[in-house]
Design an enzyme around this catalytic site. Structure first.
Site, mmCIF file in Angstrom:
data_model
loop_
_atom_site.group_PDB
_atom_site.id
_atom_site.type_symbol
_atom_site.label_atom_id
_atom_site.label_comp_id
_atom_site.label_asym_id
_atom_site.label_seq_id
_atom_site.Cartn_x
_atom_site.Cartn_y
_atom_site.Cartn_z
ATOM 1 N N HIS A 1 0.839 -1.206 0.000
ATOM 2 C CA HIS A 1 0.000 0.000 0.000
ATOM 3 C C HIS A 1 0.872 1.254 0.000
ATOM 4 C CE1 HIS A 1 -3.233 2.795 0.912
ATOM 5 N NE2 HIS A 1 -2.575 3.205 1.980
ATOM 6 N N TYR B 1 -2.479 17.781 3.762
ATOM 7 C CA TYR B 1 -1.680 16.854 4.575
ATOM 8 C C TYR B 1 -0.223 17.251 4.785
ATOM 9 C CZ TYR B 1 1.010 14.336 1.003
ATOM 10 O OH TYR B 1 1.910 13.990 0.035
ATOM 11 N N THR C 1 -4.228 0.586 5.584
ATOM 12 C CA THR C 1 -4.819 -0.142 4.466
ATOM 13 C C THR C 1 -4.059 -1.433 4.209
ATOM 14 O OG1 THR C 1 -5.379 1.968 3.488
ATOM 15 C CG2 THR C 1 -5.486 0.044 2.048
ATOM 16 N N ARG D 1 3.319 10.788 -5.348
ATOM 17 C CA ARG D 1 4.624 11.454 -5.462
ATOM 18 C C ARG D 1 5.446 10.725 -6.520
ATOM 19 N NH1 ARG D 1 3.109 11.208 -0.024
ATOM 20 N NH2 ARG D 1 3.952 9.109 0.187
ATOM 21 N N LYS E 1 -9.939 12.578 6.803
ATOM 22 C CA LYS E 1 -10.196 11.297 7.476
ATOM 23 C C LYS E 1 -11.182 11.427 8.628
ATOM 24 C CE LYS E 1 -6.542 8.821 5.745
ATOM 25 N NZ LYS E 1 -6.582 7.424 5.270
ATOM 26 N N THR F 1 -15.023 6.956 10.769
ATOM 27 C CA THR F 1 -14.286 5.697 10.674
ATOM 28 C C THR F 1 -15.243 4.613 11.146
ATOM 29 O OG1 THR F 1 -12.239 6.863 11.257
ATOM 30 C CG2 THR F 1 -12.215 4.459 11.435
ATOM 31 N N GLU G 1 -9.078 -2.174 6.543
ATOM 32 C CA GLU G 1 -8.110 -2.279 7.635
ATOM 33 C C GLU G 1 -8.609 -3.247 8.710
ATOM 34 O OE1 GLU G 1 -6.448 1.328 9.079
ATOM 35 O OE2 GLU G 1 -6.667 2.393 7.176
ATOM 36 N N GLU H 1 -10.715 2.450 2.963
ATOM 37 C CA GLU H 1 -9.466 1.765 3.279
ATOM 38 C C GLU H 1 -9.821 0.516 4.075
ATOM 39 O OE1 GLU H 1 -6.622 4.528 5.029
ATOM 40 O OE2 GLU H 1 -6.058 5.199 3.024
ATOM 41 N N ASP I 1 -11.580 2.863 7.038
ATOM 42 C CA ASP I 1 -11.051 4.200 7.304
ATOM 43 C C ASP I 1 -11.361 5.079 6.084
ATOM 44 O OD1 ASP I 1 -9.584 6.224 8.595
ATOM 45 O OD2 ASP I 1 -7.825 5.727 7.396
#
Lengths: 363, 363
Positions: free
Chosen positions: A101, A212, A312, A110, A221, A225, A169, A167, A201
């Site tokens: 992930h 961020y 994740t 990025r 976020k 949840t 999890e 996500e 999530d």
């Protein structure tokens, strides 16, 4: 001995919130049964959250588990009860412990940089989330609003997220607390953690992308949840223990377990009735024991009801990726639409972990 | 009407934790007095935290404030009581709302980049901290350990932080909760926030530097956050309201107050008995009302006991900077040594805000 129950939860059949244990399609109203049996844990089980029972510790968890395995008692049908948030959440931490992930996300967000930041293989990266917006499975998820830069525009605007994601999890719930200044050793994991649940999530990727740097995920976020209603005690999953993947470089001494283990849990992500991914929890790089040891390594205390999620879960194959960001490779069309229904299910060692669901509600 | 009390806290004189109101060098044992007076708020004041009283809302806060102003009653001397954490902390959020601090830190940590990230002037940046390690003034602060890259080395090692810092902040405490999916309007700030306190957001700069990309501060902050023992009700600080600095670009509509205000609070940072800085809270770019509106703008709910801190308060002048990172310009010798005693004090509109102290303890 095979455990016959799915887990511990809190239910309300119209007569108030009570601790229940799932059995098949029904719920055991466990507190009066425990009182009749003269169990020392009966008083803790008579609460309206799992917290008092979780605080009792492993000997109690095992004793009650043994008692339940031999118990023959009537259940309340599941369709006659409402399932509530099973415990009062103290602090909520979300980790980022799947190598696949982290590499996938790094490449998408990025593309000109190394996918993993230098610290990733040295420590299980994580951050604190909002414990007040942890909700039980089935709670509708309102599409969050926030500031984001819409494609084709150069300045941010405030509006509904256009990139609402999931996500997949697994969450771990602390039962036995620790004192400020006293880190929890990596080998003490099973003495502190009561059990696990499934976690979705939810993530607004455009809000997250704008906010961020440098303080991490926040409003992208914190709107919700979701967790599954049944907490599966760890001792019911001992047969699912597996060695974790090799770690390179070797972990720092305080993250080095005598016998490291992960869990061989099989997860699935279902959107509108179609399974779109099957993430394997056994592929997680950092183990839940390492996560708890890291979390407290600076002396931070843990409390009963602390929830920490794995991050994740994504396996090496495309059909094992646990977010729409990865599955759609960043494509805007891959994210959730209003009305979509998401379900995450899981199983391991013959135990059904239940499911966590949520339906997206627009304005 | 000048308020005659410093604030609300929780004290223990050996007969259990009770709500108290500070008056001079003593504490009013307020619950029995409120019961004698027949106040509707007496039951909420009879708790062992401020939460039930804070949940009652502004009309109750004002009524009890008026009653206290006219009350003549004996106090318990401060030196005969122990002051406890005044409220149960729900979620803890730390903002980053001083323009001068953000620019100073950007220049020190990212000397080759623009000091402010693109989002900084669009929204009050923040992140969730660990509510379980919020401690009351006077709690000893154990030097945290963690993974950091020591000067002259190329790989991280685990050990005590070598760059232990303070952050001078003001914290706001939510009294009246909000529902999931219902953002708190920027003009509803004073209906939800009960009061404020002083905050020292202790920071281990080397641990933080190694971990904070891409998920933000975590173990570099989570070991402890200290707050002053007395929560000053907002209505006692109405005379300290001042217009905030101009905002460019103009804030998004949901962050635009009809009558924006900050607070003209005078803070001081004292290390081992020497005042090293006097940060002016009036210089904060984002207001506490904007912070709360932002925090809930995605639909996140707020709970009674939520604490959100302003971020380090730094004014434009060197002698007004609120962290040792800034005061020492990153020099390792500027950080805290074992045995150092830090005190943050504050005042505004003739109100003494009290102080938050902590002593650094080594291994």
């Amino acid at each position: 001995m095979k455990s016959t129950h799915l887990g511990y939860g809190v239910f309300d059949d119209g007569r108030g919130a009570r601790v229940g244990v799932r059995r098949g399609d029904g719920v055991l109203d466990v507190a009066p049964l425990a009182a009749d049996a003269g169990l020392a844990e009966a008083e803790a089980l008579a609460a309206d959250t799992l917290n008092p029972f979780m605080a009792l510790g492993r000997a109690s968890w095992l004793r009650v588990g043994d008692w339940l395995a031999g118990l023959d008692a009537p259940t309340i049908p599941l369709d006659e009860v409402r399932l509530l948030l099973p415990f009062a959440v103290a602090d909520y931490v979300d980790f980022y412990s799947s190598l696949h992930h982290a590499e996938n996300v790094g490449r998408i967000l990025r593309p000109d940089a190394e996918p993993l930041v230098p610290s990733w293989r040295h420590l299980p990266a994580g951050y604190h989330g909002r414990s007040g917006t942890v909700v039980v499975s089935g709670t509708p998820i309102s599409r969050p609003h926030g500031q984001r830069v819409v494609a084709g525009e150069s300045t941010p605007s405030f509006g509904p997220t256009l990139r609402l994601d999931v996500e997949v999890e697994v969450g771990f719930v602390v039962g036995v607390p620790s004192a400020l200044g006293a880190p929890i050793p990596v080998d003490a994991f099973a003495d502190h953690v009561f059990g696990l649940c499934l976690v979705n999530d939810w993530s607004a990727r455009d809000i997250q992308a704008f906010e961020y740097v440098p303080l991490g995920p926040f409003l992208g976020k914190s709107f919700a949840t979701s967790i599954s209603p049944w907490i599966i005690p760890l001792h019911a999953l001992d047969a699912a223990r597996v060695p974790p993947p090799p770690q390179d470089p070797p972990p720092a001494e305080h993250l080095r377990a005598a016998e490291p283990w992960g869990y061989d849990l099989h997860l699935e992500l279902d959107i509108n009735g179609t399974v779109v991914s099957r993430p394997p929890f056994s592929s997680m790089y950092w183990t839940p024991a390492q996560q708890l040891a890291h979390l407290t390594s600076n002396g931070a205390s843990a409390r009963t009801g602390d929830l920490y999620a794995s991050g994740t879960v994504s396996g090496p194959q495309r059909e094992q990726w646990g977010s729409l960001l990865e599955l759609g490779q960043g494509d805007a069309a891959a994210f959730l639409a209003d009305g979509d229904v998401v379900a995450i299910r899981g199983s391991g060692a013959g135990q059904d972990l239940g499911e966590v669901t949520g339906r997206i509600v627009g304005d």
